[in-house]
Scaffold this motif. Sequence first.
Motif, PDB file in Angstrom:
ATOM      1  N   ILE A 173       0.742  -1.167  -0.132  1.00 57.00           N
ATOM      2  CA  ILE A 173      -0.151  -0.156   0.106  1.00 57.00           C
ATOM      3  C   ILE A 173       0.935   1.327  -0.072  1.00 57.00           C
ATOM      4  O   ILE A 173       1.933   1.423   0.825  1.00 57.00           O
ATOM      5  N   ARG A 174       0.853   1.989  -1.174  1.00 58.51           N
ATOM      6  CA  ARG A 174       1.775   3.249  -1.283  1.00 58.51           C
ATOM      7  C   ARG A 174       1.207   3.977   0.088  1.00 58.51           C
ATOM      8  O   ARG A 174       0.242   4.583   0.217  1.00 58.51           O
ATOM      9  N   GLY A 175       2.027   4.556   0.987  1.00 51.86           N
ATOM     10  CA  GLY A 175       2.067   5.141   1.896  1.00 51.86           C
ATOM     11  C   GLY A 175       1.485   4.420   3.191  1.00 51.86           C
ATOM     12  O   GLY A 175       1.054   4.988   4.277  1.00 51.86           O
ATOM     13  N   VAL A 180       8.961  -2.352   9.098  1.00 55.18           N
ATOM     14  CA  VAL A 180      10.359  -2.327   9.698  1.00 55.18           C
ATOM     15  C   VAL A 180      10.107  -1.128  10.784  1.00 55.18           C
ATOM     16  O   VAL A 180       9.719   0.161  10.726  1.00 55.18           O
ATOM     17  N   ASP A 181      10.721  -1.265  11.897  1.00 53.48           N
ATOM     18  CA  ASP A 181      10.661  -0.344  13.005  1.00 53.48           C
ATOM     19  C   ASP A 181      12.081   0.341  13.081  1.00 53.48           C
ATOM     20  O   ASP A 181      12.996  -0.187  13.823  1.00 53.48           O
ATOM     21  N   GLU A 182      12.254   1.223  12.111  1.00 56.82           N
ATOM     22  CA  GLU A 182      13.402   2.107  12.155  1.00 56.82           C
ATOM     23  C   GLU A 182      12.848   3.581  12.219  1.00 56.82           C
ATOM     24  O   GLU A 182      11.897   3.455  11.359  1.00 56.82           O
ATOM     25  N   PRO A 183      13.816   4.493  12.627  1.00 50.25           N
ATOM     26  CA  PRO A 183      13.350   5.806  12.585  1.00 50.25           C
ATOM     27  C   PRO A 183      12.950   6.498  11.117  1.00 50.25           C
ATOM     28  O   PRO A 183      11.937   7.148  10.899  1.00 50.25           O
ATOM     29  N   LEU A 184      13.554   5.829  10.048  1.00 46.66           N
ATOM     30  CA  LEU A 184      13.319   6.501   8.952  1.00 46.66           C
ATOM     31  C   LEU A 184      11.952   6.248   8.454  1.00 46.66           C
ATOM     32  O   LEU A 184      11.325   6.802   7.800  1.00 46.66           O
ATOM     33  N   TYR A 185      11.726   5.113   8.692  1.00 43.37           N
ATOM     34  CA  TYR A 185      10.166   4.661   8.380  1.00 43.37           C
ATOM     35  C   TYR A 185       9.013   5.061   9.225  1.00 43.37           C
ATOM     36  O   TYR A 185       7.779   4.640   8.833  1.00 43.37           O
ATOM     37  N   ARG A 186       9.137   5.924  10.054  1.00 44.39           N
ATOM     38  CA  ARG A 186       8.497   6.760  11.040  1.00 44.39           C
ATOM     39  C   ARG A 186       8.265   8.306  10.599  1.00 44.39           C
ATOM     40  O   ARG A 186       7.238   9.023  10.970  1.00 44.39           O
ATOM     41  N   TYR A 187       9.164   8.546   9.638  1.00 47.63           N
ATOM     42  CA  TYR A 187       9.018   9.565   8.860  1.00 47.63           C
ATOM     43  C   TYR A 187       7.804   9.763   7.902  1.00 47.63           C
ATOM     44  O   TYR A 187       7.614   8.788   7.248  1.00 47.63           O
ATOM     45  N   PRO A 188       7.377  11.061   7.957  1.00 41.17           N
ATOM     46  CA  PRO A 188       6.015  10.908   6.902  1.00 41.17           C
ATOM     47  C   PRO A 188       6.343  10.633   5.481  1.00 41.17           C
ATOM     48  O   PRO A 188       7.212  11.268   4.795  1.00 41.17           O
ATOM     49  N   ASP A 235       8.549   9.463  18.817  1.00 41.44           N
ATOM     50  CA  ASP A 235       7.227  10.213  18.721  1.00 41.44           C
ATOM     51  C   ASP A 235       6.598  10.197  17.197  1.00 41.44           C
ATOM     52  O   ASP A 235       7.712  10.363  16.375  1.00 41.44           O
ATOM     53  N   PRO A 236       5.550   9.955  17.114  1.00 39.01           N
ATOM     54  CA  PRO A 236       5.057  10.154  15.597  1.00 39.01           C
ATOM     55  C   PRO A 236       4.950  11.667  15.143  1.00 39.01           C
ATOM     56  O   PRO A 236       4.874  12.443  16.017  1.00 39.01           O
ATOM     57  N   ALA A 237       5.383  11.928  14.005  1.00 39.24           N
ATOM     58  CA  ALA A 237       5.204  13.215  13.405  1.00 39.24           C
ATOM     59  C   ALA A 237       3.816  13.684  13.722  1.00 39.24           C
ATOM     60  O   ALA A 237       2.691  12.687  13.317  1.00 39.24           O
ATOM     61  N   THR A 238       3.359  14.795  14.045  1.00 39.74           N
ATOM     62  CA  THR A 238       2.180  15.211  14.175  1.00 39.74           C
ATOM     63  C   THR A 238       1.545  15.617  12.712  1.00 39.74           C
ATOM     64  O   THR A 238       2.238  15.851  11.659  1.00 39.74           O
ATOM     65  N   ASP A 239       0.139  15.745  12.744  1.00 38.04           N
ATOM     66  CA  ASP A 239      -0.426  16.339  11.498  1.00 38.04           C
ATOM     67  C   ASP A 239       0.142  17.608  11.200  1.00 38.04           C
ATOM     68  O   ASP A 239       0.030  17.955   9.907  1.00 38.04           O
ATOM     69  N   GLU A 240       0.094  18.354  11.967  1.00 41.10           N
ATOM     70  CA  GLU A 240       0.888  19.652  11.753  1.00 41.10           C
ATOM     71  C   GLU A 240       2.215  19.808  11.100  1.00 41.10           C
ATOM     72  O   GLU A 240       2.518  20.433  10.103  1.00 41.10           O
ATOM     73  N   ASN A 289       3.431  17.363   9.415  1.00 43.81           N
ATOM     74  CA  ASN A 289       3.298  16.930   8.097  1.00 43.81           C
ATOM     75  C   ASN A 289       2.901  17.732   7.153  1.00 43.81           C
ATOM     76  O   ASN A 289       3.273  18.130   6.177  1.00 43.81           O
ATOM     77  N   ALA A 290       1.873  19.006   7.468  1.00 45.08           N
ATOM     78  CA  ALA A 290       1.334  19.968   6.853  1.00 45.08           C
ATOM     79  C   ALA A 290       2.476  20.853   6.645  1.00 45.08           C
ATOM     80  O   ALA A 290       2.603  21.452   5.487  1.00 45.08           O
ATOM     81  N   HIS A 291       3.226  21.229   7.343  1.00 46.61           N
ATOM     82  CA  HIS A 291       4.238  22.241   7.333  1.00 46.61           C
ATOM     83  C   HIS A 291       5.449  21.512   6.219  1.00 46.61           C
ATOM     84  O   HIS A 291       5.915  22.397   5.270  1.00 46.61           O
ATOM     85  N   LEU A 292       5.783  20.319   6.192  1.00 51.62           N
ATOM     86  CA  LEU A 292       6.579  19.482   5.252  1.00 51.62           C
ATOM     87  C   LEU A 292       5.920  19.494   3.704  1.00 51.62           C
ATOM     88  O   LEU A 292       6.727  20.088   3.012  1.00 51.62           O
ATOM     89  N   ARG A 293       4.745  19.323   3.723  1.00 48.70           N
ATOM     90  CA  ARG A 293       4.280  19.515   2.502  1.00 48.70           C
ATOM     91  C   ARG A 293       4.004  21.177   1.924  1.00 48.70           C
ATOM     92  O   ARG A 293       4.420  21.208   0.809  1.00 48.70           O
ATOM     93  N   LEU A 294       3.607  22.041   2.761  1.00 46.95           N
ATOM     94  CA  LEU A 294       3.682  23.534   2.529  1.00 46.95           C
ATOM     95  C   LEU A 294       5.055  23.955   1.982  1.00 46.95           C
ATOM     96  O   LEU A 294       5.444  24.531   1.150  1.00 46.95           O
ATOM     97  N   ALA A 295       5.863  23.440   2.900  1.00 45.74           N
ATOM     98  CA  ALA A 295       7.325  23.932   2.527  1.00 45.74           C
ATOM     99  C   ALA A 295       7.948  23.337   1.214  1.00 45.74           C
ATOM    100  O   ALA A 295       8.537  23.950   0.478  1.00 45.74           O
TER     101      ALA A 295
END
Length: 389
Positions: free
Chosen positions: A213-215, A220-228, A307-312, A314-320
């Motif tokens: 499933i895309r997204g 795998v439990d490693e930090p990179l795969y918790r990044y949005p 900690d999980p990335a917050t919705d906010e 994620n929104a800032h990453l998409r906006l930037a």
Amino acid sequence: MVQTRVRESVETRKRGDDAVTFDDVLAELEDRRTEFDEQRYVPKDFVERLKRIGIYRASTPAKFGGEPLPPAEFLDRIERISVVDGSTGWVASFGSALIYLAALPLETQAELYRGGPDVTFAGGLFPVQPAEVTDRGFRVDGRWKFASGCMGADILGVGIPGDASTGGKPRTALLSPDQVEIVQEWDVVGMRGTGSFDLVVRDTEVPREWTFIRGGEATVDEPLYRYPVIAYAAQVLAVVGSGVARAALDHAEQVGGGYAGVTGAPKLADRPHYRTRVASAEAALRSARAWFYDLSHEVWETVVAGDPATDEQNAHLRLASAHLAKTASDVVGDLVEISGTAPINRGHPLQRLLGDALVPKQHAFLGPAMYDSAGAVLMGLDPTTPGFQ
């Protein structure tokens, strides 16, 4: 079987004993970028060079021999490649795409990386094509667009529909290159060398365990795969535009002191409006980059802390990302505008850079709709764009 063919492809790779540096690869790219542009793709031998400097293990899980990089470090590498050639930067950016494959079953990933961690994945995910459900998986048949980097890929993906179990998100079915026909249809004004060709698959069964499933949630439990995941996919494309804009600014600043128009007008650098617009472009690009990279560091620190990335966030990453892509394109356009008649020549460097800078901001991940969705999330509403989070 898919896994056997992929493993054989990786195992037959010859890495050689001679050391290859990042600067070596950039120098070779500068010599060969016209070749890639003319043939409309980055060839497999140069993809192998990118593998030698770690581009295609930067998102491979450490448990399978990868050397996953913090996103900001990978983004910096892609930006540096893109300064030399946007098309190659675009192809190299999909070294991050193995983050998608972390949603595969662990057993499938073990097979995928059995021959080594340097695996090149390319996908033509749209338009999503119907796939018959079989006892073992899915029967795939159709044609897909925009498979950037497919000529150098070890494994290819195509988009098929999701279902109730995927939350409506589409699946990607993985195939080996010998199961896919590549149709070299790609006639564009920007990023000509990306080889974003069509993929054709005819009546081929793909086992369910070789789809993801895309997204989807990583196994795998490693930090990179918790990044949005989708935000990272947008970032790697936006930073290509930034590299292209940097190349345009370098050109404008270098030639400004030497170019004079045929009318006898002052050199570009002697014109106040030229100096002012170049300086403004520098400020705009550097400001957009600073915000973009600061956010990436911030979100990385969050996921490394567990900690999980917050919705906010994620929104800032998409906006930037959308803002950087637009800023980069605007910068190159402004430099063309103030450079007199020289850029109207087909062979002028700014012509190539203008087309290349246009492509990232036109991508669905980076278009105007991202501003609307980001604004909605920041105001406590649901995003207005499917797949935004």
